[in-house]
Motif scaffolding. Sequence first.
Motif, PDB file in Angstrom:
ATOM      1  N   LYS A 112       0.917   7.753   2.749  1.00 18.61           N
ATOM      2  CA  LYS A 112       0.396   9.111   2.545  1.00 18.61           C
ATOM      3  C   LYS A 112       1.471  10.154   2.828  1.00 18.61           C
ATOM      4  O   LYS A 112       1.394  11.277   2.346  1.00 18.61           O
ATOM      5  CB  LYS A 112      -0.820   9.345   3.431  1.00 18.61           C
ATOM      6  CG  LYS A 112      -1.998   8.503   3.007  1.00 18.61           C
ATOM      7  CD  LYS A 112      -3.242   8.865   3.775  1.00 18.61           C
ATOM      8  CE  LYS A 112      -4.404   8.004   3.270  1.00 18.61           C
ATOM      9  NZ  LYS A 112      -5.675   8.429   3.784  1.00 18.61           N
ATOM     10  N   PHE A 113       2.481   9.774   3.618  1.00 14.86           N
ATOM     11  CA  PHE A 113       3.575  10.677   3.962  1.00 14.86           C
ATOM     12  C   PHE A 113       4.897   9.986   3.671  1.00 14.86           C
ATOM     13  O   PHE A 113       5.040   8.780   3.872  1.00 14.86           O
ATOM     14  CB  PHE A 113       3.491  11.091   5.434  1.00 14.86           C
ATOM     15  CG  PHE A 113       2.249  11.860   5.753  1.00 14.86           C
ATOM     16  CD1 PHE A 113       2.198  13.232   5.558  1.00 14.86           C
ATOM     17  CD2 PHE A 113       1.120  11.221   6.233  1.00 14.86           C
ATOM     18  CE1 PHE A 113       1.043  13.948   5.825  1.00 14.86           C
ATOM     19  CE2 PHE A 113      -0.037  11.920   6.511  1.00 14.86           C
ATOM     20  CZ  PHE A 113      -0.075  13.291   6.300  1.00 14.86           C
ATOM     21  N   ARG A 149       0.605   8.583  -5.631  1.00 11.16           N
ATOM     22  CA  ARG A 149       0.217   7.333  -4.972  1.00 11.16           C
ATOM     23  C   ARG A 149      -0.586   6.431  -5.902  1.00 11.16           C
ATOM     24  O   ARG A 149      -0.481   5.213  -5.843  1.00 11.16           O
ATOM     25  CB  ARG A 149      -0.571   7.628  -3.697  1.00 11.16           C
ATOM     26  CG  ARG A 149       0.347   8.187  -2.597  1.00 11.16           C
ATOM     27  CD  ARG A 149      -0.356   8.299  -1.275  1.00 11.16           C
ATOM     28  NE  ARG A 149      -1.153   9.517  -1.269  1.00 11.16           N
ATOM     29  CZ  ARG A 149      -2.371   9.623  -0.754  1.00 11.16           C
ATOM     30  NH1 ARG A 149      -2.954   8.597  -0.192  1.00 11.16           N
ATOM     31  NH2 ARG A 149      -3.008  10.756  -0.793  1.00 11.16           N
ATOM     32  N   GLN A 150      -1.392   7.026  -6.774  1.00  8.17           N
ATOM     33  CA  GLN A 150      -2.165   6.224  -7.722  1.00  8.17           C
ATOM     34  C   GLN A 150      -1.301   5.738  -8.878  1.00  8.17           C
ATOM     35  O   GLN A 150      -1.490   4.630  -9.382  1.00  8.17           O
ATOM     36  CB  GLN A 150      -3.350   7.023  -8.252  1.00  8.17           C
ATOM     37  CG  GLN A 150      -4.428   7.241  -7.222  1.00  8.17           C
ATOM     38  CD  GLN A 150      -5.599   8.050  -7.776  1.00  8.17           C
ATOM     39  OE1 GLN A 150      -5.603   8.441  -8.938  1.00  8.17           O
ATOM     40  NE2 GLN A 150      -6.587   8.287  -6.924  1.00  8.17           N
ATOM     41  N   PRO A 170       3.830  15.215   2.724  1.00  5.06           N
ATOM     42  CA  PRO A 170       2.733  14.459   2.110  1.00  5.06           C
ATOM     43  C   PRO A 170       3.082  14.030   0.684  1.00  5.06           C
ATOM     44  O   PRO A 170       3.714  14.773  -0.061  1.00  5.06           O
ATOM     45  CB  PRO A 170       1.563  15.431   2.100  1.00  5.06           C
ATOM     46  CG  PRO A 170       2.019  16.681   2.733  1.00  5.06           C
ATOM     47  CD  PRO A 170       3.466  16.582   3.052  1.00  5.06           C
ATOM     48  N   GLU A 176      -1.687  12.591  -4.092  1.00  4.74           N
ATOM     49  CA  GLU A 176      -2.586  11.498  -4.458  1.00  4.74           C
ATOM     50  C   GLU A 176      -2.268  10.952  -5.847  1.00  4.74           C
ATOM     51  O   GLU A 176      -2.300   9.736  -6.074  1.00  4.74           O
ATOM     52  CB  GLU A 176      -4.047  11.976  -4.392  1.00  4.74           C
ATOM     53  CG  GLU A 176      -5.058  10.917  -4.755  1.00  4.74           C
ATOM     54  CD  GLU A 176      -5.093   9.747  -3.782  1.00  4.74           C
ATOM     55  OE1 GLU A 176      -5.465   8.636  -4.225  1.00  4.74           O
ATOM     56  OE2 GLU A 176      -4.748   9.922  -2.597  1.00  4.74           O
ATOM     57  N   GLU A 221       0.829  -1.196   0.000  1.00  2.00           N
ATOM     58  CA  GLU A 221       0.000   0.000   0.000  1.00  2.00           C
ATOM     59  C   GLU A 221       0.870   1.256   0.000  1.00  2.00           C
ATOM     60  O   GLU A 221       1.901   1.313   0.664  1.00  2.00           O
ATOM     61  CB  GLU A 221      -0.898  -0.006   1.242  1.00  2.00           C
ATOM     62  CG  GLU A 221      -1.929   1.090   1.240  1.00  2.00           C
ATOM     63  CD  GLU A 221      -2.858   0.985   2.434  1.00  2.00           C
ATOM     64  OE1 GLU A 221      -3.392   2.032   2.833  1.00  2.00           O
ATOM     65  OE2 GLU A 221      -3.031  -0.122   2.947  1.00  2.00           O
ATOM     66  N   SER A 222       0.446   2.252  -0.736  1.00  3.96           N
ATOM     67  CA  SER A 222       1.175   3.516  -0.796  1.00  3.96           C
ATOM     68  C   SER A 222       1.048   4.268   0.524  1.00  3.96           C
ATOM     69  O   SER A 222      -0.001   4.262   1.162  1.00  3.96           O
ATOM     70  CB  SER A 222       0.638   4.398  -1.917  1.00  3.96           C
ATOM     71  OG  SER A 222       0.850   3.804  -3.164  1.00  3.96           O
ATOM     72  N   CYS A 247       8.511  10.665  -1.303  1.00  6.45           N
ATOM     73  CA  CYS A 247       8.095  11.799  -2.129  1.00  6.45           C
ATOM     74  C   CYS A 247       9.043  11.902  -3.328  1.00  6.45           C
ATOM     75  O   CYS A 247      10.059  11.207  -3.403  1.00  6.45           O
ATOM     76  CB  CYS A 247       8.102  13.090  -1.315  1.00  6.45           C
ATOM     77  SG  CYS A 247       9.740  13.636  -0.796  1.00  6.45           S
TER      78      CYS A 247
END
Length: 88
Positions: free
Chosen positions: A37-38, A51-52, A45, A48, A34-35, A60
């Motif tokens: 969020k941070f 991450r997709q 952050p 999105e 799973e990606s 990052c």
Amino acid sequence: MASGWANDGAVQDQIDSTIEDAVARARSGLPKGESAKFCEECGEPIPEARRQAIPGVQLCVNCQREKDLHNSTFAGYNRRGSKDSQLR
């Protein structure tokens, strides 16, 4: 073409092996799961869209760039076996 002790397809076998090793090394560095969020490194952050686009991403863009620069120094193995490369 006879080349001493080497088989007829020895050169192509070396090329194929080098490519297979490079592909395996590249695949081993791909993110899994799973990606985040941070970012794991700096805590910023992760957008999105990133991450997709890259499932399992953990860094990052800036931290990934630094990691890629550090990892790009890999030299691999010298499979040529030339006399000059063995003397160095």
